[in-house]
Motif scaffolding. Structure first.
Motif, PDB file in Angstrom:
ATOM      1  N   VAL A 100       0.382 -15.593  37.660  1.00  6.39           N
ATOM      2  CA  VAL A 100      -0.292 -15.333  36.424  1.00  6.39           C
ATOM      3  C   VAL A 100      -1.924 -14.920  36.286  1.00  6.39           C
ATOM      4  O   VAL A 100      -2.610 -15.616  37.351  1.00  6.39           O
ATOM      5  N   ILE A 101      -2.202 -13.881  35.881  1.00  3.67           N
ATOM      6  CA  ILE A 101      -3.388 -13.157  36.306  1.00  3.67           C
ATOM      7  C   ILE A 101      -4.191 -13.431  34.609  1.00  3.67           C
ATOM      8  O   ILE A 101      -3.650 -13.124  33.860  1.00  3.67           O
ATOM      9  N   ASP A 102      -5.409 -13.642  34.796  1.00  6.34           N
ATOM     10  CA  ASP A 102      -6.160 -13.579  33.517  1.00  6.34           C
ATOM     11  C   ASP A 102      -7.824 -13.384  33.889  1.00  6.34           C
ATOM     12  O   ASP A 102      -8.113 -13.646  34.978  1.00  6.34           O
ATOM     13  N   HIS A 103      -8.160 -12.471  32.987  1.00  6.06           N
ATOM     14  CA  HIS A 103      -9.580 -12.078  33.467  1.00  6.06           C
ATOM     15  C   HIS A 103      -9.840 -11.592  34.973  1.00  6.06           C
ATOM     16  O   HIS A 103     -10.925 -12.181  35.507  1.00  6.06           O
ATOM     17  N   GLY A 104      -8.809 -10.881  35.571  1.00  6.53           N
ATOM     18  CA  GLY A 104      -8.914 -10.435  36.859  1.00  6.53           C
ATOM     19  C   GLY A 104      -8.673 -11.278  37.976  1.00  6.53           C
ATOM     20  O   GLY A 104      -8.765 -10.932  38.949  1.00  6.53           O
ATOM     21  N   THR A 105      -8.246 -12.391  37.750  1.00  7.24           N
ATOM     22  CA  THR A 105      -8.050 -13.420  38.832  1.00  7.24           C
ATOM     23  C   THR A 105      -6.687 -14.508  38.619  1.00  7.24           C
ATOM     24  O   THR A 105      -6.332 -14.420  37.212  1.00  7.24           O
ATOM     25  N   THR A 106      -6.323 -14.738  39.635  1.00  6.35           N
ATOM     26  CA  THR A 106      -5.039 -15.650  39.591  1.00  6.35           C
ATOM     27  C   THR A 106      -5.195 -17.146  38.836  1.00  6.35           C
ATOM     28  O   THR A 106      -6.252 -17.661  39.196  1.00  6.35           O
ATOM     29  N   VAL A 107      -4.633 -17.472  37.638  1.00  7.74           N
ATOM     30  CA  VAL A 107      -4.734 -18.610  37.258  1.00  7.74           C
ATOM     31  C   VAL A 107      -3.523 -19.691  37.485  1.00  7.74           C
ATOM     32  O   VAL A 107      -3.565 -20.616  36.957  1.00  7.74           O
ATOM     33  N   PHE A 108      -2.409 -18.944  37.892  1.00  3.01           N
ATOM     34  CA  PHE A 108      -1.266 -19.760  38.073  1.00  3.01           C
ATOM     35  C   PHE A 108      -0.272 -19.107  39.249  1.00  3.01           C
ATOM     36  O   PHE A 108      -0.406 -17.875  39.143  1.00  3.01           O
ATOM     37  N   ASP A 109       0.415 -19.824  40.224  1.00  2.00           N
ATOM     38  CA  ASP A 109       0.999 -19.217  41.091  1.00  2.00           C
ATOM     39  C   ASP A 109       2.196 -20.381  41.496  1.00  2.00           C
ATOM     40  O   ASP A 109       1.715 -21.139  42.230  1.00  2.00           O
ATOM     41  N   GLY A 110       3.493 -20.133  41.081  1.00  2.00           N
ATOM     42  CA  GLY A 110       4.496 -21.101  41.207  1.00  2.00           C
ATOM     43  C   GLY A 110       5.882 -20.641  40.760  1.00  2.00           C
ATOM     44  O   GLY A 110       5.899 -19.455  39.990  1.00  2.00           O
ATOM     45  N   PRO A 111       6.835 -21.652  40.634  1.00  2.00           N
ATOM     46  CA  PRO A 111       7.779 -21.493  39.915  1.00  2.00           C
ATOM     47  C   PRO A 111       7.521 -21.263  38.393  1.00  2.00           C
ATOM     48  O   PRO A 111       6.726 -22.053  37.942  1.00  2.00           O
ATOM     49  N   LEU A 112       8.586 -20.527  37.570  1.00  7.73           N
ATOM     50  CA  LEU A 112       8.312 -20.534  36.170  1.00  7.73           C
ATOM     51  C   LEU A 112       8.426 -21.829  35.768  1.00  7.73           C
ATOM     52  O   LEU A 112       7.795 -22.099  34.638  1.00  7.73           O
ATOM     53  N   ALA A 113       9.299 -22.727  36.258  1.00  8.20           N
ATOM     54  CA  ALA A 113       9.571 -23.988  35.514  1.00  8.20           C
ATOM     55  C   ALA A 113       8.141 -25.008  35.342  1.00  8.20           C
ATOM     56  O   ALA A 113       8.033 -25.476  34.644  1.00  8.20           O
ATOM     57  N   GLU A 114       7.416 -24.683  36.467  1.00 11.08           N
ATOM     58  CA  GLU A 114       6.133 -25.320  36.605  1.00 11.08           C
ATOM     59  C   GLU A 114       5.221 -24.922  35.684  1.00 11.08           C
ATOM     60  O   GLU A 114       4.480 -25.662  34.926  1.00 11.08           O
ATOM     61  N   LEU A 115       5.256 -23.886  35.310  1.00 15.84           N
ATOM     62  CA  LEU A 115       4.413 -22.898  34.480  1.00 15.84           C
ATOM     63  C   LEU A 115       4.691 -23.598  32.844  1.00 15.84           C
ATOM     64  O   LEU A 115       3.968 -23.726  32.324  1.00 15.84           O
ATOM     65  N   HIS A 116       6.026 -23.777  32.823  1.00 15.37           N
ATOM     66  CA  HIS A 116       6.301 -24.326  31.329  1.00 15.37           C
ATOM     67  C   HIS A 116       6.035 -25.967  31.106  1.00 15.37           C
ATOM     68  O   HIS A 116       5.352 -26.130  30.220  1.00 15.37           O
TER      69      HIS A 116
END
Ligand code: ADP
Ligand code: ADP
Length: 240
Positions: A221-237
């Motif tokens: 996930v990128i926001d304002h030009g930089t990564t804010v999350f990197d991992g499995p979708l389940a973890e993002l949820h």
């Protein structure tokens, strides 16, 4: 090691804005900054984020269209903006919202032109054309001009076009946008099979989380030009 290596990648744009009257002030837009991630060969990665987050700027740098203003970037050991021709032989790009095919030509003629442009060996071209035309059900459409195709048909044509030269990486920008549920399902199924059978690395930007759910081992996930999350979708949820 990684097929795609991104380290502290940066891209700024200088924009001149009117500040009233005839004055213009130069401002620096940090479209992408401090961006780092690795993609091993064979992975299926989703690249998501709000509008203006920096997704297309990133993909343009990965495909060599845009030169980074800072950081380190390698794709298959190549420096994309410098070795763009070599890179083009190893990647495929599909845009959901526009076609790379020739509007007035029959699908078959577009494919033939791509064979010449990319100097695809005849046996590779024939084998891939037969295979993808069959898998994507394009047999009856090969002699139809692209402008007469439906969105879903054109999309399948674009995907075939992007795969004729056996790319290691396929970038997909909103591949299911505007498609009906059935077409979305078939497209996702096709991409899964492609990854399983050819080991093609997939990187897709999408606003449709069902694409990610159906396809991706991992989401960045990128926001304002930089990564804010990197991992499995389940973890993002779980993180909400
Ligand atoms: P996304 O694809 O996530 O919607 P973009 O990569 O298109 O985001 O844009 C990221 C930021 O960079 C936005 O603020 C956008 O306005 C800016 N930007 C992108 N391309 C240019 C450009 N050629 N000139 C100036 N600003 C740009
Ligand atoms: P895409 O990113 O899918 O090509 P966009 O609509 O985001 O399409 O951008 C169209 C073009 O305009 C791109 O080349 C992009 O880099 C450029 N662009 C995007 N935002 C800006 C901006 N704020 N100022 C100038 N150019 C921009």
């Amino acid at each position: 090691d990684s097929l795609i290596e991104v380290r502290d990648l940066e891209r700024t744009f200088t924009v001149r804005r009117r500040t009233g009257g005839l004055r213009r002030r130069a401002t620096t837009v940090h479209a992408v900054h401090d961006l780092s991630f690795d993609v091993p060969a064979g992975e299926m990665v989703g690249y998501i984020g709000p509008n203006g987050a920096g997704k297309s700027t990133t993909v343009k740098m990965l495909t060599g269209i845009l030169v980074p203003t800072g950081g380190h970037l390698r794709v298959g050991g190549l420096e994309p903006a410098v070795q763009r021709t070599e890179l083009a032989r190893r990647i495929g790009v599909v845009f959901g919202q526009r076609t790379t095919l020739w509007w007035d030509l029959p699908l078959r003629d577009s494919f033939e032109l791509l064979r010449k442009i990319y100097r695809i060996p005849e046996p590779t071209f024939r084998a891939n054309l037969d295979r993808f035309v069959e898998l994507l059900d394009l047999g009856d459409l090969l002699y139809t001009p692209v402008r007469q195709l439906s969105l879903g048909q054109r999309m399948r044509g674009d995907i075939t076009a992007a795969l004729l030269h056996d790319p290691e990486i396929l970038y997909l920008d909103e591949p299911t946008i505007g498609l009906d549920v059935i077409s979305k399902g078939r497209l996702r199924e096709f991409l899964r099979a492609l990854n399983a059978e050819n080991g093609t690395t997939l990187m897709l930007t999408t606003h449709d989380l069902q694409d990610i759910e159906a396809l991706c081992d991992r989401v960045i996930v990128i926001d304002h030009g930089t990564t804010v999350f990197d991992g499995p979708l389940a973890e993002l949820h779980r993180q909400g």
